[in-house]
Design a protein around this motif. Structure first.
Motif, PDB file in Angstrom:
ATOM      1  N   TYR A   1     -34.523  54.021 -57.367  1.00 23.77           N
ATOM      2  CA  TYR A   1     -33.817  52.388 -57.529  1.00 23.77           C
ATOM      3  C   TYR A   1     -32.140  53.188 -57.875  1.00 23.77           C
ATOM      4  CZ  TYR A   1     -37.616  48.915 -57.876  1.00 23.77           C
ATOM      5  OH  TYR A   1     -38.904  48.283 -57.790  1.00 23.77           O
TER       6      TYR A   1
ATOM      7  N   PHE B   1     -29.827  50.121 -56.534  1.00 21.19           N
ATOM      8  CA  PHE B   1     -31.016  48.620 -55.928  1.00 21.19           C
ATOM      9  C   PHE B   1     -30.540  47.505 -57.213  1.00 21.19           C
ATOM     10  CE2 PHE B   1     -34.990  46.694 -57.704  1.00 21.19           C
ATOM     11  CZ  PHE B   1     -34.903  45.480 -56.181  1.00 21.19           C
TER      12      PHE B   1
ATOM     13  N   PHE C   1     -30.034  39.275 -58.232  1.00 22.03           N
ATOM     14  CA  PHE C   1     -30.460  38.774 -57.190  1.00 22.03           C
ATOM     15  C   PHE C   1     -29.232  37.225 -57.199  1.00 22.03           C
ATOM     16  CE2 PHE C   1     -32.959  42.373 -57.351  1.00 22.03           C
ATOM     17  CZ  PHE C   1     -32.639  42.882 -55.833  1.00 22.03           C
TER      18      PHE C   1
ATOM     19  N   ASN D   1     -28.534  48.026 -52.743  1.00 22.18           N
ATOM     20  CA  ASN D   1     -29.428  48.049 -51.545  1.00 22.18           C
ATOM     21  C   ASN D   1     -29.015  48.827 -50.357  1.00 22.18           C
ATOM     22  OD1 ASN D   1     -30.818  46.355 -53.702  1.00 22.18           O
ATOM     23  ND2 ASN D   1     -29.778  44.517 -52.548  1.00 22.18           N
TER      24      ASN D   1
ATOM     25  N   SER E   1     -36.086  50.499 -47.736  1.00 22.20           N
ATOM     26  CA  SER E   1     -35.170  49.447 -48.837  1.00 22.20           C
ATOM     27  C   SER E   1     -35.998  50.044 -49.902  1.00 22.20           C
ATOM     28  CB  SER E   1     -34.524  48.738 -48.321  1.00 22.20           C
ATOM     29  OG  SER E   1     -33.820  47.870 -49.373  1.00 22.20           O
TER      30      SER E   1
ATOM     31  N   GLU F   1     -35.487  47.235 -52.087  1.00 25.18           N
ATOM     32  CA  GLU F   1     -35.295  46.062 -51.779  1.00 25.18           C
ATOM     33  C   GLU F   1     -36.816  45.762 -51.699  1.00 25.18           C
ATOM     34  OE1 GLU F   1     -33.012  42.233 -51.884  1.00 25.18           O
ATOM     35  OE2 GLU F   1     -32.539  44.031 -50.715  1.00 25.18           O
TER      36      GLU F   1
ATOM     37  N   ALA G   1     -26.190  40.246 -54.215  1.00 25.52           N
ATOM     38  CA  ALA G   1     -27.441  41.083 -55.345  1.00 25.52           C
ATOM     39  C   ALA G   1     -25.566  41.652 -55.906  1.00 25.52           C
ATOM     40  CB  ALA G   1     -27.235  42.335 -54.416  1.00 25.52           C
TER      41      ALA G   1
ATOM     42  N   ARG H   1     -34.071  41.961 -61.613  1.00 22.45           N
ATOM     43  CA  ARG H   1     -34.900  42.823 -61.120  1.00 22.45           C
ATOM     44  C   ARG H   1     -36.067  42.687 -61.470  1.00 22.45           C
ATOM     45  NH1 ARG H   1     -33.673  48.891 -61.524  1.00 22.45           N
ATOM     46  NH2 ARG H   1     -31.775  48.422 -60.879  1.00 22.45           N
TER      47      ARG H   1
ATOM     48  N   GLN I   1     -37.514  40.250 -59.470  1.00 20.12           N
ATOM     49  CA  GLN I   1     -37.711  40.255 -57.965  1.00 20.12           C
ATOM     50  C   GLN I   1     -38.973  40.993 -57.351  1.00 20.12           C
ATOM     51  OE1 GLN I   1     -38.217  43.132 -56.002  1.00 20.12           O
ATOM     52  NE2 GLN I   1     -36.543  42.344 -54.347  1.00 20.12           N
TER      53      GLN I   1
END
Length: 479
Positions: A54, A59, A63, A121, A176, A178, A219, A250, A253
């Protein structure tokens, strides 16, 4: 000193004479230690790997999505107290056409800058190159999705963007932070054949979805130790006029939630499985010492008659338990570190981490050794207490025979319909209910372990396959 040396010689002879039972108890203790070390080291490795992943690829912490937000609003979002940086982008779902796959495929299409990595990200480019500004039909595809469909660099993929079919060429494969755990809309589990992630030049998505100088997703990276609740409130207030959907942190997410859930499952396993082995080790140490003391009543009486104190005799038997436990701790620590590495490798293969940090610290071994030692000593306390309480005269005489009498179950008419072995079994259960309960509990636990072992066999087979057939895995290992 001479007396202590004599007891140590007796301890050595007893351990050698009972080596079979000693090894059996040590293996049970070692199993509990190995399970606990494996779980704790896996938790440490997963947490360290995730945090590093991250942090290295930036990261985001917050979001939010909307329908259509003018680009100028990004400046207003950046002025929210606690916001360190932000990345606006365009994100849409699209239907993909894979020539070799007849079922519907959903793609998550995200915009990326043409001049390099996004601010947040960021992508782990595993193969190929970045998209070029002058070419409008290039995409970077998620590596798991590409491997599921046997797609590679140079292959083409068709996507329906806002009702218009468009063909793209794959120029890169990427991962990624994400989308460690990529789940399509309406799905409960990842399915790389039916859901994939695509990164496309922002100019292409702006033209396809009529979002010139606009965005529909943002983000945000927060300053260190900034509370997220005030930021979420202000962000929702800013995006509400533009069809904003409730912003999330996060923790909520979906990909990160599943990864954290796996770590939480490891913590649960670290509490349940070792406890079973440690309870069994407590029972075994008590049983072994009780039988040893019952056969050494005369020796205990002689030792007390020659002036040995109750403390010295108690320490003699306690040292036996400690030595057995040390053997189990050494074996369990070695096996636990090895299986912890394999277990972590399995998660790395599942989550496709671009790097894996397995660095078992001393905490896992100290906790495992301390807990197992305490459990073994607690199991031996009752037997040791019985040994030190015996007066010399009583200890040198054989134990009094047990007193038996007719039980209620033996005298009832129902027992006359039972055969002799069944009546004996019922009589034993009624006379020693606690022993019978503990025996049944032990059988139940062993059955549970067998069932869990059957479930783990497939995992261990997969682990060995990954370990021995994946030499390109990037592992940072410290023993």
């Amino acid at each position: 000193m001479v007396r202590l040396s004599a007891l140590n010689m007796k301890l050595t002879r007893d351990l050698w004479r009972m080596r079979g039972q000693v090894l059996a108890v040590a293996f049970v203790i070692g199993s509990g230690v190995a399970t606990l070390v494996m779980s704790l080291s896996t938790i440490e490795a997963l947490q360290a790997t995730t945090d590093t992943y991250y942090q290295r690829y930036r990261f985001a912490d917050v979001f939010a999505s909307a329908t259509r937000v003018p680009q100028r609003i990004s400046q207003k979002i950046a002025e929210i107290p606690g916001v360190q940086s932000l990345q606006t982008r365009i994100m849409h779902l699209a239907t993909l056409d894979i020539g070799s796959f007849e079922e519907p495929v959903v793609g998550q299409i995200l915009s990326i800058p043409e001049n390099g990595q996004p601010l947040l990200n960021q992508l782990v480019l595993r193969k190929g190159r970045w998209v070029l500004p002058e070419r409008e039909n290039e995409i970077i595809l998620s590596e798991p999705f590409a491997q599921a469909h046997n797609l590679d660099l140079g292959d083409s993929i068709t996507a329906i963007l806002n009702g218009h079919k468009r063909e793209f060429n794959i120029v890169g494969l990427a991962l990624s932070p994400e989308f460690i755990y990529s789940i399509g809309p309406g799905s409960l589990l990842p399915d790389d054949k039916r859901f994939g992630v695509m990164w496309v030049s922002r100019e292409i998505l702006e033209a396809a979805y009529d979002l010139k100088v606009s965005f529909n997703d943002v983000a945000i990276k927060l300053l260190h130790n900034t509370p997220s609740a005030p930021v979420l409130r202000e962000l929702d207030a800013i995006l509400e006029p533009y069809g904003g959907i409730r912003s999330i942190t996060r923790e909520d997410q979906i990909s990160n939630w599943f990864v954290m859930n796996e770590i939480a499952q490891q913590k649960t396993m670290a509490k349940i499985l070792p406890a079973i082995f440690l309870l069994v080790s407590m029972f075994l140490t008590n049983m072994v010492l009780s039988r040893l003391i019952s056969t050494e009543r005369t020796e205990i009486g002689l030792l007390k008659a020659f002036g040995y104190s109750s403390i010295e005799i108690g320490l003699h038997y306690a040292k036996m338990v400690v030595l057995i436990c040390i053997i189990g701790i050494i074996l369990g620590s070695i096996l636990g570190a090895f299986f912890g590495r394999l277990n972590t490798q399995m998660y790395a293969d599942l989550f496709r981490f671009p790097l894996l940090i397995y660095q078992p610290g001393p905490q896992a071994f100290v906790i495992s050794g301390t807990v197992s030692m305490a459990a073994a000593v607690m199991g031996a306390l009752g037997a040791v207490k019985k040994a030190v309480k015996l007066p010399p005269a009583e200890a040198m005489t054989p134990p009094s025979p047990a007193i038996y009498k007719n039980a209620v179950a033996s005298a009832s008419r129902l027992t006359h319909w039972l055969d002799q072995p069944t009546r004996i079994a019922i009589r034993q259960i009624s006379r020693w209910p606690l022993r019978s309960f503990l025996t049944g509990l032990g059988i139940a636990m062993s059955t549970g372990l067998i069932i869990m072992n059957l479930q783990w066999n497939d995992s261990l087979t997969h682990l060995s396959r990954v370990y021995f057939s994946n030499p390109n895995s990037k592992i940072l290992w410290w023993a």
